[in-house]
Design a protein around this motif. Structure first.
Motif, PDB file in Angstrom:
ATOM      1  N   ASN A 243       0.813  -1.220   0.000  1.00  0.00           N
ATOM      2  CA  ASN A 243       0.000   0.000   0.000  1.00  0.00           C
ATOM      3  C   ASN A 243       0.845   1.268   0.000  1.00  0.00           C
ATOM      4  O   ASN A 243       0.314   2.379  -0.047  1.00  0.00           O
ATOM      5  CB  ASN A 243      -0.986   0.011   1.174  1.00  0.00           C
ATOM      6  CG  ASN A 243      -0.289   0.067   2.518  1.00  0.00           C
ATOM      7  OD1 ASN A 243       0.771  -0.524   2.703  1.00  0.00           O
ATOM      8  ND2 ASN A 243      -0.897   0.747   3.465  1.00  0.00           N
ATOM      9  N   ASP A 244       2.184   1.128   0.042  1.00  0.00           N
ATOM     10  CA  ASP A 244       3.089   2.273  -0.059  1.00  0.00           C
ATOM     11  C   ASP A 244       3.600   2.488  -1.480  1.00  0.00           C
ATOM     12  O   ASP A 244       4.238   3.498  -1.768  1.00  0.00           O
ATOM     13  CB  ASP A 244       4.294   2.089   0.875  1.00  0.00           C
ATOM     14  CG  ASP A 244       3.887   1.974   2.326  1.00  0.00           C
ATOM     15  OD1 ASP A 244       3.089   2.809   2.779  1.00  0.00           O
ATOM     16  OD2 ASP A 244       4.363   1.040   3.006  1.00  0.00           O
ATOM     17  N   LEU A 245       3.326   1.544  -2.357  1.00  0.00           N
ATOM     18  CA  LEU A 245       3.930   1.589  -3.692  1.00  0.00           C
ATOM     19  C   LEU A 245       3.525   2.821  -4.491  1.00  0.00           C
ATOM     20  O   LEU A 245       4.355   3.405  -5.200  1.00  0.00           O
ATOM     21  CB  LEU A 245       3.576   0.327  -4.481  1.00  0.00           C
ATOM     22  CG  LEU A 245       4.567  -0.825  -4.377  1.00  0.00           C
ATOM     23  CD1 LEU A 245       4.047  -2.041  -5.115  1.00  0.00           C
ATOM     24  CD2 LEU A 245       5.929  -0.406  -4.922  1.00  0.00           C
ATOM     25  N   ALA A 246       2.285   3.232  -4.401  1.00  0.00           N
ATOM     26  CA  ALA A 246       1.826   4.361  -5.215  1.00  0.00           C
ATOM     27  C   ALA A 246       2.599   5.626  -4.876  1.00  0.00           C
ATOM     28  O   ALA A 246       3.027   6.359  -5.769  1.00  0.00           O
ATOM     29  CB  ALA A 246       0.328   4.574  -5.034  1.00  0.00           C
ATOM     30  N   MET A 247       2.793   5.891  -3.584  1.00  0.00           N
ATOM     31  CA  MET A 247       3.539   7.105  -3.225  1.00  0.00           C
ATOM     32  C   MET A 247       5.028   6.938  -3.506  1.00  0.00           C
ATOM     33  O   MET A 247       5.708   7.887  -3.922  1.00  0.00           O
ATOM     34  CB  MET A 247       3.295   7.487  -1.761  1.00  0.00           C
ATOM     35  CG  MET A 247       3.920   6.579  -0.726  1.00  0.00           C
ATOM     36  SD  MET A 247       3.711   7.273   0.955  1.00  0.00           S
ATOM     37  CE  MET A 247       4.625   6.063   1.931  1.00  0.00           C
ATOM     38  N   ILE A 248       5.556   5.742  -3.319  1.00  0.00           N
ATOM     39  CA  ILE A 248       6.957   5.494  -3.613  1.00  0.00           C
ATOM     40  C   ILE A 248       7.246   5.715  -5.092  1.00  0.00           C
ATOM     41  O   ILE A 248       8.281   6.284  -5.468  1.00  0.00           O
ATOM     42  CB  ILE A 248       7.345   4.069  -3.170  1.00  0.00           C
ATOM     43  CG1 ILE A 248       7.479   4.007  -1.641  1.00  0.00           C
ATOM     44  CG2 ILE A 248       8.634   3.598  -3.842  1.00  0.00           C
ATOM     45  CD1 ILE A 248       7.683   2.613  -1.085  1.00  0.00           C
ATOM     46  N   ASN A 249       6.308   5.303  -5.932  1.00  0.00           N
ATOM     47  CA  ASN A 249       6.525   5.388  -7.382  1.00  0.00           C
ATOM     48  C   ASN A 249       6.511   6.807  -7.924  1.00  0.00           C
ATOM     49  O   ASN A 249       7.078   7.065  -8.997  1.00  0.00           O
ATOM     50  CB  ASN A 249       5.485   4.545  -8.111  1.00  0.00           C
ATOM     51  CG  ASN A 249       5.750   3.055  -7.997  1.00  0.00           C
ATOM     52  OD1 ASN A 249       6.874   2.639  -7.730  1.00  0.00           O
ATOM     53  ND2 ASN A 249       4.727   2.251  -8.188  1.00  0.00           N
ATOM     54  N   ILE A 250       5.863   7.745  -7.215  1.00  0.00           N
ATOM     55  CA  ILE A 250       5.802   9.115  -7.735  1.00  0.00           C
ATOM     56  C   ILE A 250       6.758  10.061  -7.031  1.00  0.00           C
ATOM     57  O   ILE A 250       6.869  11.234  -7.417  1.00  0.00           O
ATOM     58  CB  ILE A 250       4.369   9.677  -7.661  1.00  0.00           C
ATOM     59  CG1 ILE A 250       3.920   9.847  -6.214  1.00  0.00           C
ATOM     60  CG2 ILE A 250       3.401   8.833  -8.456  1.00  0.00           C
ATOM     61  CD1 ILE A 250       2.678  10.707  -6.062  1.00  0.00           C
ATOM     62  N   ALA A 251       7.455   9.595  -6.012  1.00  0.00           N
ATOM     63  CA  ALA A 251       8.377  10.462  -5.280  1.00  0.00           C
ATOM     64  C   ALA A 251       9.661  10.679  -6.077  1.00  0.00           C
ATOM     65  O   ALA A 251      10.058   9.847  -6.897  1.00  0.00           O
ATOM     66  CB  ALA A 251       8.705   9.846  -3.927  1.00  0.00           C
ATOM     67  N   GLY A 252      10.313  11.811  -5.808  1.00  0.00           N
ATOM     68  CA  GLY A 252      11.616  12.035  -6.410  1.00  0.00           C
ATOM     69  C   GLY A 252      12.584  10.933  -6.042  1.00  0.00           C
ATOM     70  O   GLY A 252      13.355  10.440  -6.879  1.00  0.00           O
TER      71      GLY A 252
END
Length: 293
Positions: A243-252
């Motif tokens: 459930n952390d992947l979406a934010m991890i994928n868009i972070a710098g």
């Protein structure tokens, strides 16, 4: 230009750096300079080409060494969005709370499957909370006081970033009863989490809606980034579960911290061997500039 940061507290040698530089040269990455961030602990190798090749080469070579490869520009971050359970703290709160109801193995199995991406997060959360129906609400405070421990390096990471002007937000698929005090203790600006519903001093077996899930984490990063007028590369996200992947994928810089395989494979960087202060070295911040150590 790019940098490969090698991190292995107390275990790096000049020979390691020399060997790593030679390996990058042999694969066409065109390394230029090497330098210690903290001697024996963390070092940078600056290079010109093929960051994916550099990461693969170095991660596959050195046991016990974490490697973070990224562009030199925008390396120090101005926004941190972090998961809580098994990232900023050492436990999964719902599993520990279940222990007070005598059903920890049953709930922990569902948690593990959800974090591996094998179950829908919201459905899995509802199912686990339903199993806690009628648990005395006093178990929440007991669990927080007796079981919740901060992940090593969490305070230093957040307080150092804040002192340097960054914003830090804790976004958890767990519960406000844990996330809010944890966020305050570590030094986050704010916390976002789910709300356990209570009635007559007991858990009702339900959680407030809408559920804080993967989409919430991604949206929080996007909205904070826009509010702060930050470029994409000025953001850092860290977590361990699906459930952390979406934010991890868009972070710098998206970091998988001691993460489940699905996350470790997808993230731009992963920390498997060091504590959370590795994320300060990854930003080029030496120990002399850390706070809260």
């Amino acid at each position: 230009m790019f940098t490969a940061t090698l991190i292995a507290a107390g275990r790096l040698s000049p020979q390691t750096l020399s060997d790593a530089r030679d390996r990058l040269a042999a694969t066409g990455c065109a390394p230029t300079t090497t330098g210690w961030l903290d001697e024996g602990d963390a070092a940078d190798i600056v290079f010109g080409f093929a960051p994916d090749v550099a990461r693969q080469t170095l991660e596959c070579t050195y046991d016990g060494v974490d490697v973070v490869v990224q562009p030199m520009a925008g390396r120090e971050k101005r926004l941190l969005v972090a998961d809580m359970d098994s990232t900023m703290i050492t436990v999964e709160c719902i599993d520990e709370l279940a222990d007070y109801a005598g059903i920890k193995p049953q709930i922990a199995a569902i948690t593990e499957a959800a974090m591996r991406g094998e179950l829908d997060f919201a459905a899995a959360l509802d199912a686990r909370v339903a199993l806690l129906k009628d648990l005395d609400a006093g178990a929440i405070d007991r669990c927080r006081n007796e079981r919740v421990r901060l992940m090593p390096g969490a305070v230093t990471l957040v307080r150092t970033m804040r002192a340097r002007g960054a914003t830090a937000i804790l976004v958890s698929g767990g519960f406000t009863a844990f996330a809010e005090p944890v966020a305050e203790e570590i030094g986050f600006h704010r916390a976002i989490a789910n709300r356990l519903e209570l009635a007559d001093g007991r858990l009702t077996g339900t959680v407030g809606k809408p559920i804080v899930d993967s989409s919430t984490k991604e949206r929080t990063l996007r909205e904070a980034r826009a509010e702060l007028l930050l470029a994409d590369d000025a953001t850092l996200a860290v977590g361990d579960g699906a459930n952390d992947l979406a934010m991890i994928n868009i972070a710098g810089l998206g970091v998988a911290y001691r993460a489940k395989p699905i996350v470790a494979q997808a993230a731009a960087a992963r920390i498997d061997h060091n504590d959370l202060t590795a994320l300060l070295w990854a930003q080029g911040i030496a120990r002399k500039d850390w706070l809260g150590a």
